[in-house]
Design a protein around this motif. Structure first.
Motif, PDB file in Angstrom:
ATOM      1  N   GLY A 199      -0.907   3.775   0.296  1.00  0.00           N
ATOM      2  CA  GLY A 199       0.373   4.170   0.872  1.00  0.00           C
ATOM      3  C   GLY A 199       1.192   5.096  -0.010  1.00  0.00           C
ATOM      4  O   GLY A 199       2.373   5.317   0.264  1.00  0.00           O
ATOM      5  N   GLY A 200       0.587   5.631  -1.057  1.00  0.00           N
ATOM      6  CA  GLY A 200       1.296   6.556  -1.936  1.00  0.00           C
ATOM      7  C   GLY A 200       1.738   5.967  -3.250  1.00  0.00           C
ATOM      8  O   GLY A 200       2.301   6.677  -4.096  1.00  0.00           O
ATOM      9  N   VAL A 201       1.480   4.688  -3.443  1.00  0.00           N
ATOM     10  CA  VAL A 201       1.931   4.008  -4.661  1.00  0.00           C
ATOM     11  C   VAL A 201       1.370   4.674  -5.920  1.00  0.00           C
ATOM     12  O   VAL A 201       2.082   4.921  -6.896  1.00  0.00           O
ATOM     13  CB  VAL A 201       1.513   2.519  -4.638  1.00  0.00           C
ATOM     14  CG1 VAL A 201       1.786   1.864  -5.984  1.00  0.00           C
ATOM     15  CG2 VAL A 201       2.260   1.787  -3.522  1.00  0.00           C
ATOM     16  N   GLY A 202       0.074   4.988  -5.889  1.00  0.00           N
ATOM     17  CA  GLY A 202      -0.566   5.494  -7.090  1.00  0.00           C
ATOM     18  C   GLY A 202      -0.334   6.957  -7.371  1.00  0.00           C
ATOM     19  O   GLY A 202      -0.391   7.381  -8.520  1.00  0.00           O
ATOM     20  N   VAL A 203      -0.061   7.742  -6.328  1.00  0.00           N
ATOM     21  CA  VAL A 203      -0.026   9.190  -6.531  1.00  0.00           C
ATOM     22  C   VAL A 203       1.368   9.799  -6.516  1.00  0.00           C
ATOM     23  O   VAL A 203       1.601  10.828  -7.152  1.00  0.00           O
ATOM     24  CB  VAL A 203      -0.912   9.890  -5.464  1.00  0.00           C
ATOM     25  CG1 VAL A 203      -0.294   9.792  -4.073  1.00  0.00           C
ATOM     26  CG2 VAL A 203      -1.151  11.348  -5.830  1.00  0.00           C
ATOM     27  N   LEU A 204       2.312   9.189  -5.832  1.00  0.00           N
ATOM     28  CA  LEU A 204       3.612   9.847  -5.660  1.00  0.00           C
ATOM     29  C   LEU A 204       4.389   9.990  -6.965  1.00  0.00           C
ATOM     30  O   LEU A 204       5.016  11.016  -7.217  1.00  0.00           O
ATOM     31  CB  LEU A 204       4.460   9.100  -4.624  1.00  0.00           C
ATOM     32  CG  LEU A 204       4.041   9.274  -3.167  1.00  0.00           C
ATOM     33  CD1 LEU A 204       4.983   8.486  -2.258  1.00  0.00           C
ATOM     34  CD2 LEU A 204       4.039  10.744  -2.773  1.00  0.00           C
ATOM     35  N   GLY A 205       4.364   8.940  -7.800  1.00  0.00           N
ATOM     36  CA  GLY A 205       5.107   9.020  -9.052  1.00  0.00           C
ATOM     37  C   GLY A 205       6.569   9.378  -8.821  1.00  0.00           C
ATOM     38  O   GLY A 205       7.232   8.862  -7.923  1.00  0.00           O
ATOM     39  N   GLY A 206       7.063  10.317  -9.634  1.00  0.00           N
ATOM     40  CA  GLY A 206       8.462  10.710  -9.532  1.00  0.00           C
ATOM     41  C   GLY A 206       8.750  11.737  -8.464  1.00  0.00           C
ATOM     42  O   GLY A 206       9.907  12.170  -8.312  1.00  0.00           O
ATOM     43  N   THR A 207       7.733  12.144  -7.684  1.00  0.00           N
ATOM     44  CA  THR A 207       7.917  13.222  -6.708  1.00  0.00           C
ATOM     45  C   THR A 207       9.071  12.968  -5.742  1.00  0.00           C
ATOM     46  O   THR A 207       9.906  13.857  -5.532  1.00  0.00           O
ATOM     47  CB  THR A 207       6.598  13.466  -5.942  1.00  0.00           C
ATOM     48  OG1 THR A 207       5.575  13.812  -6.883  1.00  0.00           O
ATOM     49  CG2 THR A 207       6.752  14.583  -4.940  1.00  0.00           C
ATOM     50  N   PRO A 208       9.183  11.781  -5.127  1.00  0.00           N
ATOM     51  CA  PRO A 208      10.324  11.556  -4.219  1.00  0.00           C
ATOM     52  C   PRO A 208      11.677  11.635  -4.936  1.00  0.00           C
ATOM     53  O   PRO A 208      12.671  12.070  -4.336  1.00  0.00           O
ATOM     54  CB  PRO A 208      10.075  10.148  -3.671  1.00  0.00           C
ATOM     55  CG  PRO A 208       8.614   9.909  -3.864  1.00  0.00           C
ATOM     56  CD  PRO A 208       8.270  10.622  -5.130  1.00  0.00           C
ATOM     57  N   LEU A 209      11.730  11.219  -6.197  1.00  0.00           N
ATOM     58  CA  LEU A 209      12.989  11.278  -6.939  1.00  0.00           C
ATOM     59  C   LEU A 209      13.420  12.722  -7.161  1.00  0.00           C
ATOM     60  O   LEU A 209      14.596  13.067  -6.994  1.00  0.00           O
ATOM     61  CB  LEU A 209      12.851  10.557  -8.280  1.00  0.00           C
ATOM     62  CG  LEU A 209      12.449   9.085  -8.218  1.00  0.00           C
ATOM     63  CD1 LEU A 209      12.321   8.509  -9.621  1.00  0.00           C
ATOM     64  CD2 LEU A 209      13.468   8.280  -7.409  1.00  0.00           C
ATOM     65  N   PHE A 210      12.483  13.572  -7.537  1.00  0.00           N
ATOM     66  CA  PHE A 210      12.810  14.984  -7.704  1.00  0.00           C
ATOM     67  C   PHE A 210      13.214  15.606  -6.379  1.00  0.00           C
ATOM     68  O   PHE A 210      14.078  16.485  -6.331  1.00  0.00           O
ATOM     69  CB  PHE A 210      11.621  15.734  -8.317  1.00  0.00           C
ATOM     70  CG  PHE A 210      11.495  15.536  -9.791  1.00  0.00           C
ATOM     71  CD1 PHE A 210      12.055  16.444 -10.679  1.00  0.00           C
ATOM     72  CD2 PHE A 210      10.831  14.434 -10.309  1.00  0.00           C
ATOM     73  CE1 PHE A 210      11.952  16.261 -12.052  1.00  0.00           C
ATOM     74  CE2 PHE A 210      10.713  14.240 -11.672  1.00  0.00           C
ATOM     75  CZ  PHE A 210      11.275  15.150 -12.554  1.00  0.00           C
ATOM     76  N   ALA A 211      12.582  15.159  -5.274  1.00  0.00           N
ATOM     77  CA  ALA A 211      12.948  15.657  -3.949  1.00  0.00           C
ATOM     78  C   ALA A 211      14.378  15.291  -3.583  1.00  0.00           C
ATOM     79  O   ALA A 211      15.017  15.964  -2.771  1.00  0.00           O
ATOM     80  CB  ALA A 211      11.980  15.118  -2.897  1.00  0.00           C
ATOM     81  N   ALA A 212      14.893  14.227  -4.183  1.00  0.00           N
ATOM     82  CA  ALA A 212      16.280  13.811  -3.950  1.00  0.00           C
ATOM     83  C   ALA A 212      17.254  14.492  -4.910  1.00  0.00           C
ATOM     84  O   ALA A 212      18.448  14.186  -4.909  1.00  0.00           O
ATOM     85  CB  ALA A 212      16.401  12.300  -4.094  1.00  0.00           C
ATOM     86  N   GLY A 213      16.741  15.412  -5.728  1.00  0.00           N
ATOM     87  CA  GLY A 213      17.587  16.114  -6.678  1.00  0.00           C
ATOM     88  C   GLY A 213      17.780  15.367  -7.979  1.00  0.00           C
ATOM     89  O   GLY A 213      18.668  15.708  -8.765  1.00  0.00           O
TER      90      GLY A 213
END
Length: 426
Positions: A199-213
């Motif tokens: 479900g993205g646990v292993g690969v997403l890392g900080g990507t969503p956080l950077f997407a939030a600025g």
């Protein structure tokens, strides 16, 4: 690019890459390392040893030996290091029998602070601005440059144009659009989105956080996601899971594009290395996107990573080692292009070389280069293994178990703050 089961390859850039503590087992690991040595170097100067981890792409080993043989100012001996390369290197850097020049994965903080690598500022400074700044940043400490980025790997979203068109879904530009679009694209035989079998646990890392600025560690050296926006964004990743819009249990995981090519998912997160395979299978029926921005302060987000070439402080020939590293990774642009694009599909670390590369000048490849340059981020120097573990464990509980994002992130913030204090006291 070959799969992980067929050898270690450049996808390891996105694996955990924190510092490795030396234990008694490490000495044994070093002793057990084979003398898998390729004699390179046509020069008559002093001998230099150069270590590489074992790449999965056919032809890389032959190529790096060819580069070494072309160097005329020293006799360069290439060693190809199968197995746990990071552990082997950590042990070897504490001995007099380690490499002179070696690859390093991810941030260099432990090696820098341990006095294990030499300053390469003078070698890199004249072309510093020509490097992808996101991958150069983790090689910089106290305004000095300690490693030379070799080639850039990146991850991004692949989307099937025909599937989106048939469902009346536009390529998502925001995270909300991705959540809504994935739900609309989900049917009996196809899921809207594939972020990996977990479900993205292993690969997403900080990507969503950077997407939030936001960021992992801010420029002020403090936690970069102690903000309500972080919880809101991760809550939306959980929504994808709860909506059953995510493909889970695919025959191959996120790094392999087969689920996307076979139509099991309309959108997939994967690496740039998958692009030639996708193009061969689907022609022009696909496009690529960065991870979409979230919120008013958000911005598109693209993780990037690059192995770097470093010089051991225990080298008996540091001047010669630095000269060779500069020659190969700064002066010989032809070898840098060859290394990045002839044995896989990667971006040269130098922006000028990426722009000139014919394979990267059109279509989805050109888009990927632009995303990596404009929106790329790498794990910061101060982001340690302990930080990464705490964050990823929380991400798993949020996505898979529906745990409260705010409370989970508060716990992570406390742990990262404590880790930052520990690191800064050294």
């Amino acid at each position: 690019m070959t799969g992980m089961g067929n050898g270690i390859n450049r996808r390891r850039l996105f694996a955990a890459s924190g510092g490795i503590a030396l234990t008694g087992a490490l000495a044994g690991a070093l002793a057990a390392c084979g003398s898998n040595t390729g004699r390179g170097g046509g020069g008559s100067g002093a001998g230099i040893s150069q270590w590489y981890h074992q790449y999965g792409e056919p032809g890389v080993q032959t190529a790096v030996k060819r580069y070494a043989a072309a160097y005329e100012k020293a006799d360069v001996r290439v060693q190809w290091r199968p197995g746990d390369y990071d552990r082997q290197t950590a042990a070897a850097l504490l001995t007099d029998s380690g490499p002179d020049v070696f690859e390093v994965n991810g941030p260099l903080l432990d090696q820098i602070r341990g006095g294990q690598v030499v300053d390469l500022t003078a070698e890199v400074e004249p072309v510093k601005d020509d490097f992808n700044q996101a991958v150069l940043a983790p090689k910089i400490w106290q305004d000095k440059i300690w490693g030379i980025p070799q080639a850039v790997d990146t991850q991004l979203l692949y989307y099937r144009k025909s599937m989106l068109r048939d469902a009346g879904v536009e390529p998502p530009q925001t995270l909300d659009e991705l959540v809504d679009g994935a739900k609309k694209l989900t049917g009996k035989k196809t899921k809207g989105l594939f972020l990996g079998n977990d479900g993205g646990v292993g690969v997403l890392g900080g990507t969503p956080l950077f997407a939030a600025g936001l960021s992992l560690i801010g420029e002020d050296g403090k936690v970069g996601f102690d903000d309500p926006a972080a919880a809101r964004t991760l809550g939306k990743i959980r929504q994808l899971y709860a909506d059953k819009s995510l493909l889970l249990g695919a025959p191959a995981d996120w790094s392999d594009p087969s689920a996307f090519i076979q139509g099991l998912t309309a959108i997939q997160w994967s690496g740039l290395w998958a692009l030639p395979q996708v193009k061969k299978a689907l022609g022009d029926d696909f496009g690529v996107l960065p991870f979409p921005k979230d919120g008013a302060a958000g911005k598109p987000s693209v993780p990037v990573g690059a192995y770097g070439s470093a010089v051991s402080a225990r080298s008996k020939r540091p001047a010669e080692a630095k000269a060779f590293a500069k020659w190969l990774w700064i002066d010989r642009s032809d070898y840098q292009r060859d290394f990045a694009l002839s044995y896989g599909f990667h971006i040269p670390a130098r922006i000028s070389l990426a722009r000139k590369a014919g394979q990267l000048r059109s279509g989805a490849a050109a888009d990927a280069v632009r995303f990596a340059t404009d929106h790329g981020y790498a794990e910061p120097l101060l982001w340690t293994t302990a930080d990464r573990t705490a964050y990823q464990d929380a991400l798993s509980r949020i996505i898979k178990d529906g745990a409260n994002p705010e409370s989970e992130l508060k716990t992570v913030v406390r742990k990262v703050n404590a880790e930052l204090q520990r690191v800064k006291k050294k």
